[in-house]
Design a protein around this motif. Structure first.
Motif, PDB file in Angstrom:
ATOM      1  N   ASN A  27      23.452  27.562  23.107  1.00 14.83           N
ATOM      2  CA  ASN A  27      22.044  27.893  22.854  1.00 14.83           C
ATOM      3  C   ASN A  27      21.407  28.569  24.070  1.00 14.83           C
ATOM      4  N   ASP A  28      22.058  29.621  24.548  1.00 15.88           N
ATOM      5  CA  ASP A  28      21.548  30.361  25.699  1.00 15.88           C
ATOM      6  C   ASP A  28      20.518  31.414  25.300  1.00 15.88           C
ATOM      7  N   ASP A  61      20.666  20.571  16.953  1.00 20.84           N
ATOM      8  CA  ASP A  61      20.877  20.844  18.375  1.00 20.84           C
ATOM      9  C   ASP A  61      21.586  19.684  19.056  1.00 20.84           C
ATOM     10  N   ASP A  62      21.650  19.738  20.374  1.00 21.89           N
ATOM     11  CA  ASP A  62      22.422  18.761  21.129  1.00 21.89           C
ATOM     12  C   ASP A  62      21.782  17.377  21.219  1.00 21.89           C
ATOM     13  N   LYS A  63      20.647  17.186  20.555  1.00 18.07           N
ATOM     14  CA  LYS A  63      20.076  15.833  20.465  1.00 18.07           C
ATOM     15  C   LYS A  63      20.820  15.007  19.423  1.00 18.07           C
ATOM     16  N   PHE A  64      21.592  15.687  18.567  1.00 21.39           N
ATOM     17  CA  PHE A  64      22.407  15.040  17.534  1.00 21.39           C
ATOM     18  C   PHE A  64      23.708  14.566  18.173  1.00 21.39           C
ATOM     19  N   VAL A  65      24.087  13.321  17.907  1.00 23.36           N
ATOM     20  CA  VAL A  65      25.320  12.765  18.463  1.00 23.36           C
ATOM     21  C   VAL A  65      26.508  13.613  18.003  1.00 23.36           C
ATOM     22  N   GLY A  66      27.335  14.032  18.943  1.00 21.08           N
ATOM     23  CA  GLY A  66      28.526  14.807  18.623  1.00 21.08           C
ATOM     24  C   GLY A  66      28.399  16.294  18.917  1.00 21.08           C
ATOM     25  N   ILE A  67      27.180  16.775  19.181  1.00 20.79           N
ATOM     26  CA  ILE A  67      26.993  18.180  19.541  1.00 20.79           C
ATOM     27  C   ILE A  67      26.988  18.259  21.067  1.00 20.79           C
ATOM     28  N   SER A  68      27.835  19.107  21.613  1.00 17.69           N
ATOM     29  CA  SER A  68      27.928  19.239  23.068  1.00 17.69           C
ATOM     30  C   SER A  68      26.605  19.706  23.659  1.00 17.69           C
ATOM     31  N   VAL A  73      24.306  24.036  16.096  1.00 15.11           N
ATOM     32  CA  VAL A  73      24.980  24.382  14.842  1.00 15.11           C
ATOM     33  C   VAL A  73      23.893  24.939  13.944  1.00 15.11           C
ATOM     34  N   MET A  74      24.094  26.173  13.479  1.00 17.51           N
ATOM     35  CA  MET A  74      23.082  26.832  12.659  1.00 17.51           C
ATOM     36  C   MET A  74      23.596  27.040  11.242  1.00 17.51           C
ATOM     37  N   GLY A  75      22.818  26.587  10.261  1.00 19.49           N
ATOM     38  CA  GLY A  75      23.100  26.927   8.878  1.00 19.49           C
ATOM     39  C   GLY A  75      22.651  28.361   8.662  1.00 19.49           C
ATOM     40  N   ILE A  76      23.498  29.175   8.013  1.00 22.84           N
ATOM     41  CA  ILE A  76      23.166  30.590   7.821  1.00 22.84           C
ATOM     42  C   ILE A  76      23.330  31.020   6.365  1.00 22.84           C
ATOM     43  N   VAL A  77      22.540  32.010   5.982  1.00 26.19           N
ATOM     44  CA  VAL A  77      22.620  32.637   4.662  1.00 26.19           C
ATOM     45  C   VAL A  77      22.650  34.142   4.900  1.00 26.19           C
ATOM     46  N   LEU A  78      23.624  34.811   4.270  1.00 23.41           N
ATOM     47  CA  LEU A  78      23.734  36.259   4.434  1.00 23.41           C
ATOM     48  C   LEU A  78      22.551  36.972   3.806  1.00 23.41           C
TER      49      LEU A  78
END
Length: 80
Positions: A27-28, A61-68, A73-78
């Motif tokens: 998330n830079d 985001d990284d506040k969720f356990v298991g996310i570095s 992690v982004m949900g995406i729709v084309l």
């Protein structure tokens, strides 16, 4: 906001086939729901010329356990 990102061919193909509906990134760039990802196929040497646009519809985001730390992690729709 719009973000241009490199993406390897196997992940690019999975996104355009509809099998992959998420993207994991450092998330830079301060990603947000509503952003547009311009994903450009890249083989680690060259761009192929294939590009797809995807809207960010959900984020964990990284506040969720298991996310570095520093990743999302982004949900995406084309886009059509």
């Amino acid at each position: 906001m719009e973000h241009e990102l490199k993406i390897y061919p196997q992940y690019f193909d999975a996104i355009i086939s509809g099998k992959k509906t998420f993207e994991v990134r450092k998330n830079d760039r301060k990603f947000h729901v509503g952003d547009v990802l311009v994903l450009k196929e890249w083989d680690n040497i060259n761009y192929s010329g294939r590009t797809v646009r995807a809207n960010v519809t959900y984020m964990i985001d990284d506040k969720f356990v298991g996310i570095s730390p520093g990743y999302v992690v982004m949900g995406i729709v084309l886009e059509n």
